[in-house]
Design a protein around this motif. Sequence first.
Motif, PDB file in Angstrom:
ATOM      1  N   ASP A  61     -25.543  53.614 -80.439  1.00 52.30           N
ATOM      2  CA  ASP A  61     -26.497  54.327 -79.578  1.00 52.30           C
ATOM      3  C   ASP A  61     -25.800  54.966 -78.376  1.00 52.30           C
ATOM      4  O   ASP A  61     -26.196  56.036 -77.922  1.00 52.30           O
ATOM      5  CB  ASP A  61     -27.571  53.365 -79.091  1.00 52.30           C
ATOM      6  N   SER A  62     -24.780  54.306 -77.882  1.00 51.37           N
ATOM      7  CA  SER A  62     -24.106  54.771 -76.666  1.00 51.37           C
ATOM      8  C   SER A  62     -23.350  56.081 -76.846  1.00 51.37           C
ATOM      9  O   SER A  62     -23.032  56.754 -75.868  1.00 51.37           O
ATOM     10  CB  SER A  62     -23.136  53.697 -76.162  1.00 51.37           C
ATOM     11  N   VAL A  63     -23.062  56.455 -78.099  1.00 55.18           N
ATOM     12  CA  VAL A  63     -22.279  57.680 -78.326  1.00 55.18           C
ATOM     13  C   VAL A  63     -23.015  58.712 -79.172  1.00 55.18           C
ATOM     14  O   VAL A  63     -22.542  59.844 -79.312  1.00 55.18           O
ATOM     15  CB  VAL A  63     -20.923  57.360 -78.996  1.00 55.18           C
ATOM     16  N   ARG A  64     -24.155  58.321 -79.730  1.00 57.51           N
ATOM     17  CA  ARG A  64     -24.882  59.250 -80.605  1.00 57.51           C
ATOM     18  C   ARG A  64     -25.242  60.522 -79.852  1.00 57.51           C
ATOM     19  O   ARG A  64     -25.757  60.484 -78.742  1.00 57.51           O
ATOM     20  CB  ARG A  64     -26.126  58.573 -81.163  1.00 57.51           C
ATOM     21  N   GLY A  65     -24.966  61.652 -80.476  1.00 59.14           N
ATOM     22  CA  GLY A  65     -25.233  62.938 -79.843  1.00 59.14           C
ATOM     23  C   GLY A  65     -24.060  63.494 -79.059  1.00 59.14           C
ATOM     24  O   GLY A  65     -24.048  64.679 -78.699  1.00 59.14           O
ATOM     25  N   ARG A  66     -23.067  62.649 -78.787  1.00 58.47           N
ATOM     26  CA  ARG A  66     -21.884  63.097 -78.047  1.00 58.47           C
ATOM     27  C   ARG A  66     -20.612  63.034 -78.904  1.00 58.47           C
ATOM     28  O   ARG A  66     -19.700  63.844 -78.722  1.00 58.47           O
ATOM     29  CB  ARG A  66     -21.677  62.228 -76.800  1.00 58.47           C
ATOM     30  N   PHE A  67     -20.559  62.065 -79.811  1.00 57.52           N
ATOM     31  CA  PHE A  67     -19.384  61.885 -80.671  1.00 57.52           C
ATOM     32  C   PHE A  67     -19.729  62.297 -82.096  1.00 57.52           C
ATOM     33  O   PHE A  67     -20.864  62.127 -82.551  1.00 57.52           O
ATOM     34  CB  PHE A  67     -18.940  60.427 -80.688  1.00 57.52           C
ATOM     35  N   THR A  68     -18.711  62.791 -82.798  1.00 61.23           N
ATOM     36  CA  THR A  68     -18.888  63.163 -84.193  1.00 61.23           C
ATOM     37  C   THR A  68     -17.708  62.652 -85.010  1.00 61.23           C
ATOM     38  O   THR A  68     -16.548  62.955 -84.692  1.00 61.23           O
ATOM     39  CB  THR A  68     -18.973  64.690 -84.360  1.00 61.23           C
ATOM     40  N   MET A  82     -14.971  63.707 -79.528  1.00 65.17           N
ATOM     41  CA  MET A  82     -15.691  63.087 -78.414  1.00 65.17           C
ATOM     42  C   MET A  82     -15.959  64.146 -77.352  1.00 65.17           C
ATOM     43  O   MET A  82     -15.018  64.696 -76.768  1.00 65.17           O
ATOM     44  CB  MET A  82     -14.860  61.943 -77.827  1.00 65.17           C
ATOM     45  N   ASP A  83     -17.214  64.432 -77.144  1.00 67.26           N
ATOM     46  CA  ASP A  83     -17.633  65.423 -76.150  1.00 67.26           C
ATOM     47  C   ASP A  83     -18.444  64.754 -75.048  1.00 67.26           C
ATOM     48  O   ASP A  83     -18.920  63.640 -75.205  1.00 67.26           O
ATOM     49  CB  ASP A  83     -18.467  66.516 -76.822  1.00 67.26           C
ATOM     50  N   SER A  84     -18.604  65.468 -73.943  1.00 69.63           N
ATOM     51  CA  SER A  84     -19.380  64.956 -72.807  1.00 69.63           C
ATOM     52  C   SER A  84     -18.944  63.546 -72.440  1.00 69.63           C
ATOM     53  O   SER A  84     -19.779  62.647 -72.263  1.00 69.63           O
ATOM     54  CB  SER A  84     -20.881  64.986 -73.140  1.00 69.63           C
ATOM     55  N   LEU A  85     -17.664  63.366 -72.327  1.00 69.07           N
ATOM     56  CA  LEU A  85     -17.122  62.031 -72.075  1.00 69.07           C
ATOM     57  C   LEU A  85     -17.527  61.501 -70.709  1.00 69.07           C
ATOM     58  O   LEU A  85     -17.659  62.264 -69.733  1.00 69.07           O
ATOM     59  CB  LEU A  85     -15.610  62.047 -72.221  1.00 69.07           C
ATOM     60  N   LYS A  86     -17.714  60.190 -70.669  1.00 64.20           N
ATOM     61  CA  LYS A  86     -18.122  59.494 -69.452  1.00 64.20           C
ATOM     62  C   LYS A  86     -17.069  58.434 -69.108  1.00 64.20           C
ATOM     63  O   LYS A  86     -16.351  57.961 -69.999  1.00 64.20           O
ATOM     64  CB  LYS A  86     -19.462  58.808 -69.672  1.00 64.20           C
ATOM     65  N   PRO A  87     -17.008  58.025 -67.853  1.00 64.53           N
ATOM     66  CA  PRO A  87     -16.048  56.960 -67.498  1.00 64.53           C
ATOM     67  C   PRO A  87     -16.226  55.697 -68.332  1.00 64.53           C
ATOM     68  O   PRO A  87     -15.237  55.013 -68.642  1.00 64.53           O
ATOM     69  CB  PRO A  87     -16.343  56.718 -66.016  1.00 64.53           C
ATOM     70  N   GLU A  88     -17.443  55.393 -68.722  1.00 63.39           N
ATOM     71  CA  GLU A  88     -17.680  54.192 -69.529  1.00 63.39           C
ATOM     72  C   GLU A  88     -17.176  54.312 -70.958  1.00 63.39           C
ATOM     73  O   GLU A  88     -17.215  53.339 -71.712  1.00 63.39           O
ATOM     74  CB  GLU A  88     -19.167  53.817 -69.528  1.00 63.39           C
ATOM     75  N   ASP A  89     -16.708  55.491 -71.334  1.00 65.84           N
ATOM     76  CA  ASP A  89     -16.074  55.648 -72.644  1.00 65.84           C
ATOM     77  C   ASP A  89     -14.602  55.233 -72.608  1.00 65.84           C
ATOM     78  O   ASP A  89     -13.945  55.189 -73.654  1.00 65.84           O
ATOM     79  CB  ASP A  89     -16.162  57.102 -73.114  1.00 65.84           C
ATOM     80  N   GLY A 118      -4.399  51.429 -82.373  1.00 65.79           N
ATOM     81  CA  GLY A 118      -5.206  51.844 -81.237  1.00 65.79           C
ATOM     82  C   GLY A 118      -4.570  52.954 -80.420  1.00 65.79           C
ATOM     83  O   GLY A 118      -3.348  53.123 -80.409  1.00 65.79           O
ATOM     84  N   THR A 119      -5.427  53.703 -79.746  1.00 69.67           N
ATOM     85  CA  THR A 119      -4.979  54.761 -78.843  1.00 69.67           C
ATOM     86  C   THR A 119      -5.856  54.725 -77.598  1.00 69.67           C
ATOM     87  O   THR A 119      -7.066  54.550 -77.686  1.00 69.67           O
ATOM     88  CB  THR A 119      -5.032  56.136 -79.532  1.00 69.67           C
ATOM     89  N   GLN A 120      -5.219  54.868 -76.441  1.00 69.59           N
ATOM     90  CA  GLN A 120      -5.935  54.735 -75.177  1.00 69.59           C
ATOM     91  C   GLN A 120      -6.664  56.036 -74.830  1.00 69.59           C
ATOM     92  O   GLN A 120      -6.082  57.122 -74.895  1.00 69.59           O
ATOM     93  CB  GLN A 120      -4.952  54.391 -74.052  1.00 69.59           C
ATOM     94  N   VAL A 121      -7.914  55.888 -74.450  1.00 68.27           N
ATOM     95  CA  VAL A 121      -8.706  57.006 -73.925  1.00 68.27           C
ATOM     96  C   VAL A 121      -9.148  56.622 -72.520  1.00 68.27           C
ATOM     97  O   VAL A 121      -9.752  55.569 -72.329  1.00 68.27           O
ATOM     98  CB  VAL A 121      -9.929  57.300 -74.809  1.00 68.27           C
ATOM     99  N   THR A 122      -8.836  57.473 -71.567  1.00 70.57           N
ATOM    100  CA  THR A 122      -9.224  57.224 -70.184  1.00 70.57           C
ATOM    101  C   THR A 122      -9.991  58.426 -69.656  1.00 70.57           C
ATOM    102  O   THR A 122      -9.507  59.555 -69.724  1.00 70.57           O
ATOM    103  CB  THR A 122      -7.987  56.983 -69.297  1.00 70.57           C
ATOM    104  N   VAL A 123     -11.197  58.156 -69.161  1.00 71.48           N
ATOM    105  CA  VAL A 123     -12.048  59.212 -68.624  1.00 71.48           C
ATOM    106  C   VAL A 123     -12.158  58.990 -67.116  1.00 71.48           C
ATOM    107  O   VAL A 123     -12.677  57.959 -66.678  1.00 71.48           O
ATOM    108  CB  VAL A 123     -13.441  59.204 -69.270  1.00 71.48           C
ATOM    109  N   SER A 124     -11.681  59.943 -66.364  1.00 74.14           N
ATOM    110  CA  SER A 124     -11.705  59.807 -64.906  1.00 74.14           C
ATOM    111  C   SER A 124     -12.999  60.378 -64.337  1.00 74.14           C
ATOM    112  O   SER A 124     -13.556  61.341 -64.864  1.00 74.14           O
ATOM    113  CB  SER A 124     -10.509  60.539 -64.292  1.00 74.14           C
ATOM    114  N   SER A 125     -13.460  59.756 -63.259  1.00 76.89           N
ATOM    115  CA  SER A 125     -14.717  60.198 -62.639  1.00 76.89           C
ATOM    116  C   SER A 125     -14.471  61.240 -61.569  1.00 76.89           C
ATOM    117  O   SER A 125     -13.339  61.530 -61.209  1.00 76.89           O
ATOM    118  CB  SER A 125     -15.438  58.998 -62.038  1.00 76.89           C
TER     119      SER A 125
END
Length: 125
Positions: A61-68, A82-89, A118-125
């Motif tokens: 639910d947390s990614v539906r509509g933003r991730f494909t 991954m689109d419209s990324l948020k810091p919580e991603d 694994g690969t690190q994803v970091t979303v800055s605010s």
Amino acid sequence: VQLEESGGGLVQTGGSLRLSCAISGRTFSRPTMNWFRQVPGKEREFVAGISWSGTSTFYADSVRGRFTISRDGAKKTVYLQMDSLKPEDTAIYYCAMRDDPYIATVNPLNYVDHWGQGTQVTVSS
């Protein structure tokens, strides 16, 4: 089976990234592919899954509509757009294979047969 993720990195809030998972080695005939993610100190969580045929997908639910999630025709690479990324991603993202043609939609963490590193994803605010 070897799964190798790539495409992670640092992105600003609202930005996009595309992760790739390269599949090599001997695989089950029709495996499903999934993406999970994990933040230090928390349980690994399901993000998205795709059936062998590519016609069925399932998202948290947390990614539906933003991730494909998608896979190439040769069934050797799986992608997570991954689109419209948020810091919580922000998390380490893992590619995972299930030796079954159907996506596990209940407790998917219990139905993984192979993991990537694994690969690190970091979303800055």
